[in-house]
Design a protein around this motif. Structure first.
Motif, short mmCIF file in Angstrom:
data_model
loop_
_atom_site.label_atom_id
_atom_site.label_comp_id
_atom_site.label_asym_id
_atom_site.label_seq_id
_atom_site.Cartn_x
_atom_site.Cartn_y
_atom_site.Cartn_z
N CYS A 80 0.89 -1.20 0.02
CA CYS A 80 -0.09 -0.06 -0.02
C CYS A 80 1.01 1.07 0.00
N ALA A 81 0.18 2.10 -0.38
CA ALA A 81 1.25 3.58 -0.45
C ALA A 81 0.28 4.72 -0.10
N LEU A 82 0.95 5.80 0.21
CA LEU A 82 0.36 7.00 0.46
C LEU A 82 0.97 8.32 -0.51
N TRP A 83 0.11 8.90 -1.33
CA TRP A 83 0.83 9.78 -2.28
C TRP A 83 0.30 10.97 -2.08
N ASP A 84 1.29 12.08 -2.43
CA ASP A 84 0.76 13.47 -2.57
C ASP A 84 0.16 13.83 -4.03
N VAL A 85 -0.73 14.24 -4.23
CA VAL A 85 -1.40 14.57 -5.37
C VAL A 85 -0.71 15.64 -6.15
N GLU A 86 -0.62 16.59 -5.58
CA GLU A 86 0.10 17.64 -6.54
C GLU A 86 1.52 17.05 -7.09
N SER A 87 2.36 16.60 -6.31
CA SER A 87 3.66 16.35 -6.94
C SER A 87 3.62 14.79 -7.35
N GLY A 88 2.67 13.93 -6.97
CA GLY A 88 2.92 12.45 -7.40
C GLY A 88 4.09 11.72 -6.64
N GLN A 89 4.20 12.52 -5.52
CA GLN A 89 5.53 11.84 -4.60
C GLN A 89 4.95 11.08 -3.90
N MET A 90 5.82 9.71 -3.40
CA MET A 90 5.11 8.79 -2.56
C MET A 90 5.49 9.26 -1.26
N LEU A 91 4.63 9.46 -0.25
CA LEU A 91 4.72 9.95 1.31
C LEU A 91 5.34 8.99 1.96
N GLN A 92 4.78 7.66 1.69
CA GLN A 92 4.94 6.44 2.78
C GLN A 92 4.43 5.51 2.00
N SER A 93 5.27 4.14 2.29
CA SER A 93 4.82 2.89 1.71
C SER A 93 4.70 1.88 2.92
N PHE A 94 3.79 0.81 2.52
CA PHE A 94 3.34 0.00 3.41
C PHE A 94 3.81 -1.50 3.14
N HIS A 95 4.85 -2.05 3.76
CA HIS A 95 4.99 -3.46 3.40
C HIS A 95 4.97 -4.25 4.35
N GLY A 96 4.16 -5.48 4.02
CA GLY A 96 3.87 -6.58 5.15
C GLY A 96 3.23 -7.52 4.51
N HIS A 97 2.30 -7.39 3.56
CA HIS A 97 1.51 -8.56 3.00
C HIS A 97 2.55 -9.45 2.30
N ALA A 98 1.99 -10.68 2.21
CA ALA A 98 2.75 -11.62 1.40
C ALA A 98 2.22 -11.88 0.19
N ALA A 99 0.92 -11.10 -0.41
CA ALA A 99 0.66 -11.52 -1.56
C ALA A 99 -0.21 -10.15 -1.88
N ASP A 100 -1.21 -10.09 -3.03
CA ASP A 100 -1.72 -9.05 -3.64
C ASP A 100 -2.80 -8.50 -2.27
N VAL A 101 -2.50 -7.19 -2.02
CA VAL A 101 -3.42 -6.65 -1.39
C VAL A 101 -4.65 -6.06 -2.27
N LEU A 102 -5.87 -6.28 -1.62
CA LEU A 102 -7.21 -6.27 -2.51
C LEU A 102 -8.09 -5.00 -2.06
N CYS A 103 -7.77 -4.57 -0.76
CA CYS A 103 -8.74 -3.42 -0.25
C CYS A 103 -8.13 -2.68 0.81
N LEU A 104 -8.73 -1.57 0.99
CA LEU A 104 -8.22 -0.73 2.36
C LEU A 104 -9.55 -0.03 2.63
N ASP A 105 -9.24 0.50 3.97
CA ASP A 105 -10.51 1.48 4.63
C ASP A 105 -9.66 2.48 5.41
N LEU A 106 -9.80 3.69 5.45
CA LEU A 106 -9.36 4.75 6.45
C LEU A 106 -9.97 4.61 7.60
N ALA A 107 -9.44 4.87 8.96
CA ALA A 107 -9.91 4.76 10.07
C ALA A 107 -10.56 6.03 10.36
N PRO A 108 -11.92 6.09 10.80
CA PRO A 108 -12.52 7.34 11.28
C PRO A 108 -12.27 7.97 12.68
N SER A 109 -10.92 7.73 13.19
CA SER A 109 -10.56 7.96 14.38
C SER A 109 -10.48 9.53 14.81
#
Lengths: 355, 451
Positions: free
Chosen positions: A179-208
């Motif tokens: 998974c990755a977090l991107w800055d829309v204006e620049s297209g820069q990757m702000l953070q990447s998330f490694h840990g899944h051992a296979a395809d990541v199919l879905c995500l959801d943002l926490a309403p915290s």
């Protein structure tokens, strides 16, 4: 360490490590079990059962020429964006069923799409391995594709995308296992998330309150909770028996539900760090493609690959209703921002609004 | 998604667990004691015998899937792969032709099948089969001799069987190909998504509970339109958008439910633009409005453009953190020290600690006092409880479904006026109506409450 020594022992070490890891997992589960008290549905016994449930299709949106793969609501509670296998991304006013914008992507299988919080742009992507943002122009003559911005770049298909609290950042998940977090204006990757051992199919943002975490689900049967700032996986859950197709937070943010190819939906509590409920029935044998909660969190809607939508009582663990109507797989399902309805998209080329 | 794949280390991984489950059900249906009644070579399907209670509609639906996936096939209209709830006859497909055993359907096998048909019918194949036959002939031309030879051999062998068996075998084979090579225009039921790779892991199961869920659901139930309806009515059901108008961001007087919801949690109050404004008014009276402004400024840094971060952080420092700043916020010395240090190299999260400190300050102190204040209680008392609008008595008289201005339009207009990009408030006077001409005749806000 001599090279020869290492060469003669790798398989033994691997087996030993595997066994050790399994033993530790079992021990961990035993410890977790000691901390629990009463099951969710037992406490829920005292609550009134839900009465007869009547939900009907109130709108049918026809216009896609092929399978609908994904949809998202606009914050205005009536507009939606949907994407399909033929590369088309359409913005509708679901209330009037009018199509307001249409974009043709240069790739097929647009598996992800999202509406920007401001309502002024949409993001989408799929087999092109990218996530692109299209500002919505109201000039009928303007070609939306002209102002397209390529934001995310993965090394495999884009499975899901979602804007964070503003139009300026996008969170993506991909078949490349990250998974990755991107800055829309620049297209820069702000953070990447490694840990899944296979395809990541879905995500959801926490309403915290602190708004810093999100959950992802993948083909490795794992659901992982991530810290957006550090990129660390802070919790993971591994009780499904097959690919996790959809994850969605409980409205309070203290739990999330998941839907999987193993034909079950499950509820995971983040504070207890464990699975809390399973929603399944022997007669349901096809996988769940998408899940979402009603506003109060009492109901869980699941879209299934057997063309139906099952409505579950989250507390009691029972099925409240089954909704027929789609003529092919239900591929995507979201409840509207104010909870007045939910929208389902299907491989039968249509979207339906239910209320 | 693949159905069966051998991954690199030779471990077979099944990705369509539904097939195993279907096959288990099919087998139990054929159990001589517990299964469905069979008659000679035909059988009837009326209900799927299963211990769990399911409705007839659901049973029929599951049965449909069995037919679609080729586990049961109809005898009368073999090309029509549906399950009818009458006394038409169906037969169980032999496991030889089950999806899990022969997947994917081989091109070679299809070629042989069509070749057999071609020979038997002396060239009189159905249109689409003829096309497939020709296409295959071109594509696997190099093995065509083998195909024809196999076809002839299989036909010869089948002639030596009893007529009854031969018919059954032909039916089975035909059914298999109708599922795996559906005629154009019919639904491809074994269609699946793009390929996925996977690995193996083990599972565990346990459960735990917290009374929290019950409380939360009960608290929010009156606010859940699907659970309990909404007043005046659900727009999707009655086509009346009053509900949306009455709950818009700029409505003059909010509804009671909405104001009550602000008391559920601090986050609920802040998430509602109107609630936030009310809270700001209250804080101004208490001379602590800078806290909320600081919090909002921090949010803007966190979620805004990366390029603008340094200048935004600088602004925040000047306004809220610098000694003698006009809107100085009261942060504890330790956090202040850490923040000021971090400002030397500003990044997206540099204000997080300070922001959190102020957030919890407001949450623990100002927020509970706001809920007890005259300002809040007054608003709650004046708040509206809408009258219920019933659905139209005459089902044919559907209300006009009015369009609404696109959020994209609102911002464009705001930009044109030179206002800040952030303004999302829609004001009727500023909007140029560029709506769909058909809808233009009616004014598009029904509510008189809308200002």
């Amino acid at each position: 360490m001599a090279a020869q020594e290492v060469a003669s022992q790798p398989s033994d070490t691997l087996t030993t490590l595997k066994t050790e890891s399994e033993t530790l997992k079992t021990k961990l589960e035993e410890e977790r079990a000691k901390l629990h008290d009463v099951e969710l549905h037992q406490v829920a016994e005292k609550i009134e059962a839900l009465g007869q449930f009547v939900m009907k299709t109130r709108r049918t949106l026809k216009g896609h020429g092929n399978k609908v793969l994904c949809m998202d609501w606009c914050k205005d509670k009536r507009r939606i964006v949907s994407s399909s296998q033929d590369g088309k991304v359409i913005v509708w006013d679901a209330f009037t069923t009018n199509k307001e914008h249409a974009v043709t992507m240069p790739c097929t299988w647009v598996m992800a799409c999202a509406y920007a919080p401001s309502g002024c742009a949409v993001a989408c992507g799929g087999l092109d391995n990218k996530c692109s943002v299209y500002p919505l122009s109201l000039d009928k003559n303007e070609n939306l594709a002209a102002k397209k911005k390529s934001v995310a770049m993965h090394t495999n298909y884009l499975s899901a995308c979602c804007f964070t609290n503003s139009d300026m950042q996008i969170l993506t998940s991909s078949g490349d296992g990250t998974c990755a977090l991107w800055d829309v204006e620049s297209g820069q990757m702000l953070q990447s998330f490694h840990g899944h051992a296979a395809d990541v199919l879905c995500l959801d943002l926490a309403p915290s309150e602190t708004g810093n975490t999100f959950v992802s689900g993948g083909c490795d049967k794992k659901a992982c909770v991530w810290d957006m700032r550090t990129g660390q996986c802070i919790q993971s859950f591994e009780t499904h028996e097959s690919d996790i197709n959809s994850v969605r937070y409980y409205p309070s943010g203290d739990a999330f539900a998941s839907g999987s190819d193993d034909a079950t939906c499950r509820l995971y509590d983040l504070r207890a760090d464990r699975e809390v409920a399973i929603y399944s029935k022997e007669s349901i044998i096809f996988g769940t493609s998408s899940v979402d909660f009603s506003l109060s969190g009492r109901l869980l809607f699941g879209g299934y690959n057997d063309y139906t939508i099952n409505v579950w009582d989250v507390l009691k663990g029972t099925r409240v209703s089954i909704l027929f109507g789609h003529e092919n797989r239900v591929s995507t399902l979201r409840v509207s921002p104010d909870g007045t309805a939910f929208c389902s998209g299907s491989w039968d080329h249509t979207l339906r609004i239910w209320a | 998604m693949t159905i069966n794949t051998l991954s690199q280390d030779g471990v077979q991984r099944q990705q369509m667990p539904c097939l195993t489950k279907m096959e288990r059900m099919i087998i139990s249906m054929q159990d001589p004691d517990m299964g469905i009644k069979l008659r000679n070579q035909r059988l009837l399907i009326t209900v799927i015998p299963h211990k769990c209670s399911i409705s007839d509609e659901e049973a029929l639906h599951v049965g449909q899937l069995f037919v679609k996936y080729g586990y049961i096939y109809p005898l009368k209209e073999p090309r029509n792969l549906i399950l009818k709830a009458d006394d038409s006859s169906y037969r169980f497909q032999t496991p030889y032709y089950w999806m899990s055993t022969r997947w994917p359907a081989s091109e070679l096998d299809y070629a042989i099948y069509l070749a057999k048909k071609n020979i038997r019918k002396q060239g009189e194949l159905i249109e689409y089969e003829k096309e497939c036959y020709n296409a295959l002939h071109k594509r696997i031309n190099h093995t065509w001799d083998f195909v024809v030879m196999q076809a002839r051999e299989q036909l010869r062998a089948s002639k030596q069987r009893r007529k009854g068996d031969r018919i059954v075998l032909e039916c089975q084979e035909q059914a298999y190909w109708l599922v795996n090579r559906p005629p154009p225009g019919t639904q491809d039921s074994i269609d699946h998504g793009p390929e996925r790779r996977t690995t193996n892991t083990r599972v565990q199961l346990n459960s735990y509970h917290n009374h929290f869920y019950v409380k939360y659901c009960e608290q929010y139930q009156p606010h859940d339109p699907i659970m309990q309806g909404c007043l005046p009515s659900n727009p999707w059901i009655t086509d009346d958008i009053m509900f949306w108008n009455m709950n818009s961001e700029t409505v003059a007087l909010p509804t009671k439910l909405r104001v009550e919801r602000w008391s559920f949690s601090f986050m609920e109050l802040l998430n509602d633009q109107m609630g936030r404004k009310e809270f700001l008014t209250y804080l101004e009276k208490e001379f602590s409005a800078e806290n909320l402004c600081f919090w909002q400024a921090c949010e803007d840094v966190r979620h805004g453009e990366t390029a603008k971060i340094p200048e935004k952080v600088d602004e925040v420092y000047k306004q809220f953190l610098a000694p003698g700043a006009s809107r100085w916020v009261n942060i504890d010395s330790k956090t202040m020290e850490k923040t000021l240090e971090g400002l030397k190299r500003p990044h997206r999260f540099v204000l997080d600690d300070a922001q959190m400190h102020i957030y919890f300050l407001m949450k623990k102190d100002s927020y509970p006092r706001y809920l007890k204040s005259e300002l809040y209680k007054n608003l709650l008392a004046r708040a509206i409880v809408p009258q219920e609008t019933k659905k139209s008595v005459f089902p044919f008289m559907r209300r006009q479904r009015h369009s609404s201005p696109s959020p994209a339009l609102a911002t464009q207009t705001a930009e044109d006026d030179g206002k800040a990009k952030k303004t999302r408030i829609v004001t009727i006077n500023n909007i140029k109506l560029k709506l769909n001409p058909i809808r233009k005749k009616k004014r598009f806000w029904d509510s008189q409450i809308y200002k």
